[in-house]
Motif scaffolding. Structure first.
Motif, PDB file in Angstrom:
ATOM      1  N   PRO A 121       0.836  -1.208   0.000  1.00  0.00           N
ATOM      2  CA  PRO A 121       0.000   0.000   0.000  1.00  0.00           C
ATOM      3  C   PRO A 121       0.871   1.258   0.000  1.00  0.00           C
ATOM      4  CG  PRO A 121      -0.010  -1.029   2.168  1.00  0.00           C
ATOM      5  CD  PRO A 121       0.773  -1.928   1.258  1.00  0.00           C
ATOM      6  N   TYR A 122       0.513   2.224  -0.855  1.00  0.00           N
ATOM      7  CA  TYR A 122       1.297   3.448  -0.967  1.00  0.00           C
ATOM      8  C   TYR A 122       0.540   4.674  -0.468  1.00  0.00           C
ATOM      9  CZ  TYR A 122       4.765   0.925  -3.691  1.00  0.00           C
ATOM     10  OH  TYR A 122       5.738   0.042  -4.088  1.00  0.00           O
ATOM     11  N   THR A 123      -0.703   4.785  -0.820  1.00  0.00           N
ATOM     12  CA  THR A 123      -1.451   5.977  -0.415  1.00  0.00           C
ATOM     13  C   THR A 123      -1.952   5.811   1.010  1.00  0.00           C
ATOM     14  OG1 THR A 123      -3.590   5.156  -1.175  1.00  0.00           O
ATOM     15  CG2 THR A 123      -2.224   6.317  -2.801  1.00  0.00           C
ATOM     16  N   ASN A 124      -2.334   6.899   1.635  1.00  0.00           N
ATOM     17  CA  ASN A 124      -2.848   6.841   3.005  1.00  0.00           C
ATOM     18  C   ASN A 124      -4.123   6.001   3.075  1.00  0.00           C
ATOM     19  OD1 ASN A 124      -0.779   8.387   3.995  1.00  0.00           O
ATOM     20  ND2 ASN A 124      -1.871  10.327   3.699  1.00  0.00           N
ATOM     21  N   GLU A 125      -4.962   6.113   2.075  1.00  0.00           N
ATOM     22  CA  GLU A 125      -6.209   5.344   2.055  1.00  0.00           C
ATOM     23  C   GLU A 125      -5.916   3.846   1.974  1.00  0.00           C
ATOM     24  OE1 GLU A 125     -10.481   5.375  -0.297  1.00  0.00           O
ATOM     25  OE2 GLU A 125      -8.803   6.535  -1.095  1.00  0.00           O
ATOM     26  N   GLU A 130      -5.484  -1.457   4.618  1.00  0.00           N
ATOM     27  CA  GLU A 130      -4.653  -2.601   4.994  1.00  0.00           C
ATOM     28  C   GLU A 130      -4.645  -2.801   6.518  1.00  0.00           C
ATOM     29  OE1 GLU A 130      -2.124  -5.880   4.511  1.00  0.00           O
ATOM     30  OE2 GLU A 130      -3.412  -4.820   3.083  1.00  0.00           O
ATOM     31  N   MET A 131      -4.525  -1.698   7.266  1.00  0.00           N
ATOM     32  CA  MET A 131      -4.555  -1.805   8.736  1.00  0.00           C
ATOM     33  C   MET A 131      -5.912  -2.310   9.208  1.00  0.00           C
ATOM     34  SD  MET A 131      -2.302   1.389  10.228  1.00  0.00           S
ATOM     35  CE  MET A 131      -3.478   2.629   9.752  1.00  0.00           C
ATOM     36  N   ALA A 132      -6.992  -1.838   8.586  1.00  0.00           N
ATOM     37  CA  ALA A 132      -8.334  -2.274   8.967  1.00  0.00           C
ATOM     38  C   ALA A 132      -8.549  -3.740   8.607  1.00  0.00           C
ATOM     39  CB  ALA A 132      -9.378  -1.397   8.289  1.00  0.00           C
ATOM     40  N   ARG A 133      -7.940  -4.181   7.525  1.00  0.00           N
ATOM     41  CA  ARG A 133      -8.038  -5.600   7.162  1.00  0.00           C
ATOM     42  C   ARG A 133      -7.354  -6.469   8.212  1.00  0.00           C
ATOM     43  NH1 ARG A 133      -5.138  -9.463   5.283  1.00  0.00           N
ATOM     44  NH2 ARG A 133      -3.282  -8.225   4.933  1.00  0.00           N
ATOM     45  N   LYS A 134      -6.206  -6.016   8.699  1.00  0.00           N
ATOM     46  CA  LYS A 134      -5.479  -6.772   9.713  1.00  0.00           C
ATOM     47  C   LYS A 134      -6.146  -6.677  11.080  1.00  0.00           C
ATOM     48  CE  LYS A 134      -0.920  -6.380   7.576  1.00  0.00           C
ATOM     49  NZ  LYS A 134       0.411  -5.819   7.709  1.00  0.00           N
ATOM     50  N   ASN A 135      -6.775  -5.531  11.363  1.00  0.00           N
ATOM     51  CA  ASN A 135      -7.409  -5.313  12.670  1.00  0.00           C
ATOM     52  C   ASN A 135      -8.779  -4.667  12.464  1.00  0.00           C
ATOM     53  OD1 ASN A 135      -8.045  -4.844  15.290  1.00  0.00           O
ATOM     54  ND2 ASN A 135      -6.267  -3.568  15.754  1.00  0.00           N
ATOM     55  N   PRO A 136      -9.834  -5.493  12.372  1.00  0.00           N
ATOM     56  CA  PRO A 136     -11.181  -4.971  12.122  1.00  0.00           C
ATOM     57  C   PRO A 136     -11.683  -4.017  13.217  1.00  0.00           C
ATOM     58  CG  PRO A 136     -11.107  -7.350  11.803  1.00  0.00           C
ATOM     59  CD  PRO A 136      -9.802  -6.938  12.380  1.00  0.00           C
ATOM     60  N   SER A 137     -11.082  -4.045  14.377  1.00  0.00           N
ATOM     61  CA  SER A 137     -11.488  -3.141  15.461  1.00  0.00           C
ATOM     62  C   SER A 137     -11.272  -1.686  15.075  1.00  0.00           C
ATOM     63  CB  SER A 137     -10.692  -3.434  16.733  1.00  0.00           C
ATOM     64  OG  SER A 137     -10.874  -4.765  17.121  1.00  0.00           O
ATOM     65  N   LEU A 138     -10.390  -1.427  14.152  1.00  0.00           N
ATOM     66  CA  LEU A 138     -10.134  -0.060  13.709  1.00  0.00           C
ATOM     67  C   LEU A 138     -11.389   0.560  13.098  1.00  0.00           C
ATOM     68  CD1 LEU A 138      -7.910   2.078  13.446  1.00  0.00           C
ATOM     69  CD2 LEU A 138      -7.375   1.108  11.215  1.00  0.00           C
ATOM     70  N   ARG A 139     -12.111  -0.198  12.291  1.00  0.00           N
ATOM     71  CA  ARG A 139     -13.369   0.306  11.704  1.00  0.00           C
ATOM     72  C   ARG A 139     -14.414   0.530  12.781  1.00  0.00           C
ATOM     73  NH1 ARG A 139     -11.976   2.429   7.009  1.00  0.00           N
ATOM     74  NH2 ARG A 139     -11.067   0.923   5.614  1.00  0.00           N
ATOM     75  N   LYS A 140     -14.464  -0.329  13.788  1.00  0.00           N
ATOM     76  CA  LYS A 140     -15.412  -0.160  14.899  1.00  0.00           C
ATOM     77  C   LYS A 140     -15.110   1.121  15.669  1.00  0.00           C
ATOM     78  CE  LYS A 140     -16.498  -5.009  15.588  1.00  0.00           C
ATOM     79  NZ  LYS A 140     -16.420  -6.139  16.491  1.00  0.00           N
ATOM     80  N   LEU A 141     -13.815   1.394  15.872  1.00  0.00           N
ATOM     81  CA  LEU A 141     -13.440   2.634  16.563  1.00  0.00           C
ATOM     82  C   LEU A 141     -13.868   3.848  15.757  1.00  0.00           C
ATOM     83  CD1 LEU A 141      -9.889   1.835  17.971  1.00  0.00           C
ATOM     84  CD2 LEU A 141     -11.938   2.349  19.285  1.00  0.00           C
TER      85      LEU A 141
END
Length: 152
Positions: A121-125, A130-141
């Motif tokens: 992944p290169y862009t911030n989005e 990628e972080m949300a895929r690894k840790n779904p709790s990020l989307r919940k937060l």
């Protein structure tokens, strides 16, 4: 005299002999596989001590198959193959330490040896996804705190 200097001396000593010798598989020669692996590991360690990490890595990650006096060596890509082809100390080292003067090699490229590359992944989005895929709790937060990320 260190190991690299010994290899250089052996190379200079045998440089004239190498050109006039043709190689073919000799079924009378049988090299112990474990001894070959140990000699190759020792050579890789010599390369590492000599700060020749690229070549050491290429030899370490390659696949070696020994058939009588023929060493078939498969490497990850063409660049590594060319680098190993230019290595003039390996065969004399193997010949000396295995006590087999007729050993020769055949280099090839086997792309299945190269590790599978993931998309980076290169862009911030893309990084956030990628972080949300690894840790779904990020989307919940994001939902809990009602945050919205704006990408420039």
């Amino acid at each position: 005299m260190n190991a690299l200097e010994k290899l250089q001396a052996e190379k200079e000593k045998k440089s004239g002999q190498e050109e006039n010798f043709s190689y073919s598989i000799n079924p009378n020669i049988d090299i112990d596989g474990k001894k070959f692996e140990q000699v190759l590991k020792n050579y890789i360690e010599i390369l590492k001590k000599g700060n020749r990490m690229n070549l050491a890595s290429a030899l370490q990650n390659g696949k070696a198959v020994l058939t009588h006096n023929k060493l078939s060596f498969s490497l990850e890509n063409e660049l590594l193959k060319q680098m190993v082809e230019k290595e003039t100390d390996l065969l004399p080292y193997l010949r000396t330490n295995l006590s087999v003067n007729e050993i020769f090699w055949e280099l090839s490229v086997d792309e299945s040896l190269s590790p599978a590359r993931k998309e980076i992944p290169y862009t911030n989005e893309e990084k956030l996804s990628e972080m949300a895929r690894k840790n779904p709790s990020l989307r919940k937060l994001q939902e809990i705190f009602r945050t919205r990320i704006i990408y420039d």
